[in-house]
Design an enzyme around this catalytic site. Sequence first.
Site, mmCIF file in Angstrom:
data_model
loop_
_atom_site.group_PDB
_atom_site.id
_atom_site.type_symbol
_atom_site.label_atom_id
_atom_site.label_comp_id
_atom_site.label_asym_id
_atom_site.label_seq_id
_atom_site.Cartn_x
_atom_site.Cartn_y
_atom_site.Cartn_z
ATOM 1 N N LYS A 121 63.638 26.218 -27.171
ATOM 2 C CA LYS A 121 63.852 24.817 -27.533
ATOM 3 C C LYS A 121 65.332 24.486 -27.400
ATOM 4 O O LYS A 121 66.191 25.208 -27.929
ATOM 5 C CB LYS A 121 63.389 24.631 -28.983
ATOM 6 C CG LYS A 121 62.840 23.280 -29.308
ATOM 7 C CD LYS A 121 62.183 23.335 -30.678
ATOM 8 C CE LYS A 121 61.772 21.970 -31.131
ATOM 9 N NZ LYS A 121 61.364 21.976 -32.536
HETATM 10 C C1 E4P Z 1 59.299 19.740 -33.947
HETATM 11 O O1 E4P Z 1 59.462 20.308 -32.911
HETATM 12 C C2 E4P Z 1 60.358 18.992 -34.652
HETATM 13 O O2 E4P Z 1 61.433 19.814 -34.884
HETATM 14 C C3 E4P Z 1 59.808 18.400 -35.909
HETATM 15 O O3 E4P Z 1 58.543 17.816 -35.619
HETATM 16 C C4 E4P Z 1 60.741 17.426 -36.575
HETATM 17 O O4 E4P Z 1 60.075 16.805 -37.632
HETATM 18 P P1 E4P Z 1 60.830 16.008 -38.796
HETATM 19 O O5 E4P Z 1 61.374 14.733 -38.236
HETATM 20 O O6 E4P Z 1 59.760 15.745 -39.819
HETATM 21 O O7 E4P Z 1 61.898 16.924 -39.299
#
Ligand code: E4P
Length: 218
Positions: free
Chosen positions: A83
């Site tokens: 990522k």
């Molecule tokens: C997933 O890959 C993201 O990091 C995550 O969905 C972020 O979610 P949030 O906005 O609730 O922290």
Amino acid sequence: MKFFVDTAEIEEIKEFSYMNLVDGVTTNPSLIAKSGNDIKDTIKKICTLISGPVSAEVTANDTNEMIEEGKILHGIAPNVVVKLPLTWAGLEACNKLSNLEIPTNVTLCFSAPQALLAAKAGATYISPFIGRLDDIGISGVDLIEEIRAIYDNYDDLNTLILAASIRNISHVTQVAMIGADVATIPPKILKELVKHPLTDIGLKNFLDDWASTGQKIK
Ligand code: E4P
């Protein structure tokens, strides 16, 4: 649409893995911090439970360091997806890792042009954050719709849309209707998907009526 679970908590992942409910896992540095555990141990444990894609995020800012971190993370297990943040450095690292056939997930996407750039850079997944857009009064679901339309216009854009930052069950319905390839869902919301008050009332009525018959199936 594939379901990924958005957590770094091993016990939560176990809860869903046994019935093949989730196809993959996403983590981020905040989720790793919240778990209180070491990133490499955590990703390794997750990969023993889930054979599908498991996203692990780099934390460097510089392209070469992102690539080095990405190689280390992907070295943990073949299903680890690297990522990367949606910055120029992140896109450059994405392009280089993609050329090495290492799967990538470009995260922190808040606009259609950003999603277009990530696809051009060869990202396996793009993660538009719908809840965080809703938080500032912009429809996150509309962004998923825009990206879907753009990617569908061009045969050479093969990046998968991974709807992230999901905050409620309506988000899941809406992104599925639009045709997101994946939704990454927090465990709490995943459990809520099964609930409907009419299901509970209906079941109670059936069982009350059944009890009044005095019958038994076994
Ligand atoms: C997933 O890959 C993201 O990091 C995550 O969905 C972020 O979610 P949030 O906005 O609730 O922290």
